[in-house]
Design a protein around this motif. Structure first.
Motif, mmCIF file in Angstrom:
data_model
loop_
_atom_site.group_PDB
_atom_site.id
_atom_site.type_symbol
_atom_site.label_atom_id
_atom_site.label_comp_id
_atom_site.label_asym_id
_atom_site.label_seq_id
_atom_site.Cartn_x
_atom_site.Cartn_y
_atom_site.Cartn_z
ATOM 1 N N GLN A 117 0.849 -1.184 0.000
ATOM 2 C CA GLN A 117 0.000 0.000 0.000
ATOM 3 C C GLN A 117 0.888 1.237 0.000
ATOM 4 O O GLN A 117 2.015 1.194 0.489
ATOM 5 N N THR A 118 0.374 2.304 -0.583
ATOM 6 C CA THR A 118 1.145 3.533 -0.662
ATOM 7 C C THR A 118 0.212 4.722 -0.828
ATOM 8 O O THR A 118 -0.943 4.568 -1.213
ATOM 9 N N VAL A 119 0.730 5.888 -0.529
ATOM 10 C CA VAL A 119 0.063 7.154 -0.824
ATOM 11 C C VAL A 119 0.927 7.841 -1.864
ATOM 12 O O VAL A 119 2.140 7.959 -1.697
ATOM 13 N N MET A 120 0.317 8.258 -2.975
ATOM 14 C CA MET A 120 1.091 8.787 -4.095
ATOM 15 C C MET A 120 0.453 10.075 -4.632
ATOM 16 O O MET A 120 -0.334 10.051 -5.575
ATOM 17 N N PRO A 121 0.770 11.224 -4.022
ATOM 18 C CA PRO A 121 0.196 12.490 -4.499
ATOM 19 C C PRO A 121 0.629 12.802 -5.935
ATOM 20 O O PRO A 121 1.766 12.527 -6.320
ATOM 21 N N THR A 122 -0.286 13.346 -6.706
ATOM 22 C CA THR A 122 0.002 13.736 -8.081
ATOM 23 C C THR A 122 -0.543 15.137 -8.350
ATOM 24 O O THR A 122 -1.522 15.561 -7.741
ATOM 25 N N VAL A 123 0.107 15.816 -9.276
ATOM 26 C CA VAL A 123 -0.350 17.119 -9.752
ATOM 27 C C VAL A 123 -0.474 17.012 -11.259
ATOM 28 O O VAL A 123 0.396 16.435 -11.915
ATOM 29 N N GLY A 124 -1.556 17.525 -11.809
ATOM 30 C CA GLY A 124 -1.740 17.408 -13.254
ATOM 31 C C GLY A 124 -2.643 18.485 -13.806
ATOM 32 O O GLY A 124 -3.048 19.412 -13.108
ATOM 33 N N VAL A 125 -2.953 18.331 -15.064
ATOM 34 C CA VAL A 125 -3.864 19.236 -15.772
ATOM 35 C C VAL A 125 -5.032 18.418 -16.286
ATOM 36 O O VAL A 125 -4.842 17.334 -16.848
ATOM 37 N N GLN A 126 -6.236 18.898 -16.062
ATOM 38 C CA GLN A 126 -7.448 18.246 -16.556
ATOM 39 C C GLN A 126 -8.060 19.117 -17.634
ATOM 40 O O GLN A 126 -8.130 20.337 -17.497
ATOM 41 N N LEU A 127 -8.492 18.485 -18.710
ATOM 42 C CA LEU A 127 -9.227 19.177 -19.777
ATOM 43 C C LEU A 127 -10.681 18.769 -19.691
ATOM 44 O O LEU A 127 -10.996 17.574 -19.632
ATOM 45 N N TYR A 128 -11.577 19.734 -19.677
ATOM 46 C CA TYR A 128 -13.013 19.473 -19.551
ATOM 47 C C TYR A 128 -13.728 19.906 -20.813
ATOM 48 O O TYR A 128 -13.400 20.919 -21.413
ATOM 49 N N TRP A 129 -14.696 19.117 -21.198
ATOM 50 C CA TRP A 129 -15.528 19.430 -22.346
ATOM 51 C C TRP A 129 -16.845 19.942 -21.780
ATOM 52 O O TRP A 129 -17.678 19.175 -21.328
ATOM 53 N N LYS A 130 -17.001 21.242 -21.770
ATOM 54 C CA LYS A 130 -18.241 21.829 -21.198
ATOM 55 C C LYS A 130 -19.055 22.506 -22.270
ATOM 56 O O LYS A 130 -18.539 23.088 -23.169
#
Length: 130
Positions: A117-130
């Motif tokens: 088991q692990t905790v793995m923080p991530t940072v990213g960019v999300q693209l949304y279709w609105k």
């Protein structure tokens, strides 16, 4: 984790006294995301995920001998619980911070592959279709 995994298969050439590895990866995961804070530029969420994956690895020597052992074919079940947030830079683009707790259970008779088991923080960019 939490996404459909990719597949990869390489087929390079072999020269004298060289080893080449062929790797096949596949998996599928499903996830559910619930947004519990919704503001104009900010969303906070929790998500859960379960999935399955497999990895096969084959080593080929230049003498055309195929070396294969029990460590080269591994399957795993995965589960994840995460908290995260999105901050919208524009209507369709958001920065995302995700902090998942991941639990993996291997399907193998080899005692080397124990659950982890692990905790793995991530940072990213999300693209949304609105």
């Amino acid at each position: 984790y939490a996404q459909v995994s990719n597949s990869y298969n390489n087929t390079p050439s072999i020269s004298a006294n060289e080893q080449t590895q062929y790797i096949k990866l596949y998996g599928i995961n499903t996830y559910l995301r619930f947004y519990f804070i919704k503001r104009k530029k900010f969303l906070a969420y929790t998500s859960i995920s379960v999935g399955f994956g497999n990895s096969e690895q084959e080593t080929v020597n230049s003498s055309s001998l195929i070396i294969k052992n029990s460590l080269t074919d591994i399957s795993a079940f995965t589960s994840m619980f995460a908290l995260g947030m999105n901050y919208f830079l524009t209507k369709n683009i958001a920065l995302e911070l995700n902090v998942p707790y991941i639990y993996v259970i291997y399907i193998s008779t080899d005692p080397y592959y124990t659950p982890f088991q692990t905790v793995m923080p991530t940072v990213g960019v999300q693209l949304y279709w609105k």
